[in-house]
Design a protein around this motif. Structure first.
Motif, mmCIF file in Angstrom:
data_model
loop_
_atom_site.group_PDB
_atom_site.id
_atom_site.type_symbol
_atom_site.label_atom_id
_atom_site.label_comp_id
_atom_site.label_asym_id
_atom_site.label_seq_id
_atom_site.Cartn_x
_atom_site.Cartn_y
_atom_site.Cartn_z
ATOM 1 N N LYS A 186 0.842 -1.209 0.000
ATOM 2 C CA LYS A 186 0.000 0.000 0.000
ATOM 3 C C LYS A 186 0.874 1.255 0.000
ATOM 4 N N VAL A 187 1.972 1.241 0.739
ATOM 5 C CA VAL A 187 2.898 2.378 0.739
ATOM 6 C C VAL A 187 3.587 2.487 -0.623
ATOM 7 N N VAL A 188 3.997 1.363 -1.176
ATOM 8 C CA VAL A 188 4.646 1.370 -2.502
ATOM 9 C C VAL A 188 3.699 1.973 -3.533
ATOM 10 N N TRP A 189 2.450 1.528 -3.544
ATOM 11 C CA TRP A 189 1.477 2.029 -4.518
ATOM 12 C C TRP A 189 1.162 3.511 -4.322
ATOM 13 N N ALA A 190 1.254 3.988 -3.095
ATOM 14 C CA ALA A 190 0.909 5.381 -2.795
ATOM 15 C C ALA A 190 2.027 6.360 -3.138
ATOM 16 N N ASN A 191 3.207 5.865 -3.443
ATOM 17 C CA ASN A 191 4.351 6.720 -3.724
ATOM 18 C C ASN A 191 4.814 6.562 -5.164
ATOM 19 N N GLU A 192 5.429 7.617 -5.671
ATOM 20 C CA GLU A 192 6.002 7.580 -7.017
ATOM 21 C C GLU A 192 7.246 6.694 -7.004
ATOM 22 N N THR A 200 13.626 1.676 1.229
ATOM 23 C CA THR A 200 13.276 1.206 2.580
ATOM 24 C C THR A 200 13.112 2.391 3.524
ATOM 25 N N SER A 201 13.822 3.474 3.268
ATOM 26 C CA SER A 201 13.671 4.680 4.103
ATOM 27 C C SER A 201 12.249 5.233 4.017
ATOM 28 N N ILE A 202 11.695 5.255 2.813
ATOM 29 C CA ILE A 202 10.314 5.725 2.629
ATOM 30 C C ILE A 202 9.352 4.816 3.383
ATOM 31 N N ILE A 203 9.561 3.501 3.271
ATOM 32 C CA ILE A 203 8.704 2.546 3.973
ATOM 33 C C ILE A 203 8.807 2.768 5.487
ATOM 34 N N MET A 204 10.008 2.939 5.983
ATOM 35 C CA MET A 204 10.199 3.170 7.422
ATOM 36 C C MET A 204 9.500 4.450 7.869
ATOM 37 N N GLU A 205 9.635 5.521 7.098
ATOM 38 C CA GLU A 205 9.002 6.795 7.450
ATOM 39 C C GLU A 205 7.488 6.690 7.487
ATOM 40 N N GLN A 206 6.914 6.035 6.489
ATOM 41 C CA GLN A 206 5.469 6.033 6.332
ATOM 42 C C GLN A 206 4.768 4.868 7.020
ATOM 43 N N LEU A 207 5.528 3.849 7.425
ATOM 44 C CA LEU A 207 4.881 2.670 7.996
ATOM 45 C C LEU A 207 5.683 2.020 9.112
ATOM 46 N N GLY A 208 6.970 1.849 8.899
ATOM 47 C CA GLY A 208 7.791 1.082 9.832
ATOM 48 C C GLY A 208 7.792 1.621 11.241
ATOM 49 N N ASN A 209 7.928 2.937 11.367
ATOM 50 C CA ASN A 209 7.949 3.528 12.703
ATOM 51 C C ASN A 209 6.608 3.352 13.403
ATOM 52 N N GLU A 210 5.528 3.520 12.653
ATOM 53 C CA GLU A 210 4.171 3.333 13.188
ATOM 54 C C GLU A 210 3.962 1.895 13.676
ATOM 55 N N LYS A 211 4.498 0.942 12.929
ATOM 56 C CA LYS A 211 4.337 -0.472 13.278
ATOM 57 C C LYS A 211 5.361 -0.943 14.312
ATOM 58 N N GLY A 212 6.378 -0.106 14.568
ATOM 59 C CA GLY A 212 7.432 -0.516 15.487
ATOM 60 C C GLY A 212 8.417 -1.500 14.872
ATOM 61 N N TRP A 213 8.521 -1.481 13.529
ATOM 62 C CA TRP A 213 9.436 -2.379 12.830
ATOM 63 C C TRP A 213 10.844 -1.809 12.823
ATOM 64 N N LYS A 214 11.810 -2.688 12.869
ATOM 65 C CA LYS A 214 13.213 -2.305 12.667
ATOM 66 C C LYS A 214 13.473 -2.299 11.159
ATOM 67 N N ALA A 215 14.518 -1.592 10.759
ATOM 68 C CA ALA A 215 14.856 -1.503 9.328
ATOM 69 C C ALA A 215 15.049 -2.890 8.727
#
Length: 125
Positions: A16-22, A27-42
């Motif tokens: 969903k994050v991939v589809w929402a971005n150009e 992985t930095s974009i994924i971490m910014e938009q989802l990973g931190n919210e989910k508590g995921w490590k890089a």
């Protein structure tokens, strides 16, 4: 590409994050938009991206020190696949059965029903 398969929730969240971005996505974009919210490590995000690449949902290239990812499956194609499977598995491919289930569960409002009737009338013209 291999036959499309249902994505686990975590991988679908990443898509969903991939589809929402150009593209390309990092992985930095994924971490910014989802990973931190989910508590995921890089490393978790990197592992999930690798799985999505192996499943044929993403392609990847290396740009300098960073990997970039491109979607190979569109959001629309995946949603059509999921919806088709859902309808077969739970409603025997019956749209009426789905609507009856939603109506019985009070998930449909009068406005939803009006919109559905308008949609159906347009399709019959």
């Amino acid at each position: 590409m291999k036959q499309m398969k249902k994505l686990p929730d975590a991988e679908f969240d990443i898509m969903k994050v991939v589809w929402a971005n150009e593209p390309p996505v990092t992985t930095s974009i994924i971490m910014e938009q989802l990973g931190n919210e989910k508590g995921w490590k890089a490393q978790t995000v990197i592992s999930l991206m690798l799985r999505l690449t192996e499943r044929g949902f993403l392609s990847t290239d290396k740009r300098g020190k960073e990997r970039v990812y491109y979607p190979l499956i569109s959001k629309d194609d995946y949603l059509k696949f999921e919806t088709s499977n859902f309808m077969k598995q739970y409603h025997d491919n019956s749209f009426l059965d789905l609507v009856n289930t939603l109506y019985a569960d009070k998930a449909l409002t009068d406005r939803d029903i009006d919109e559905l009737l308008q949609w159906a009338k347009k399709r019959r013209e």
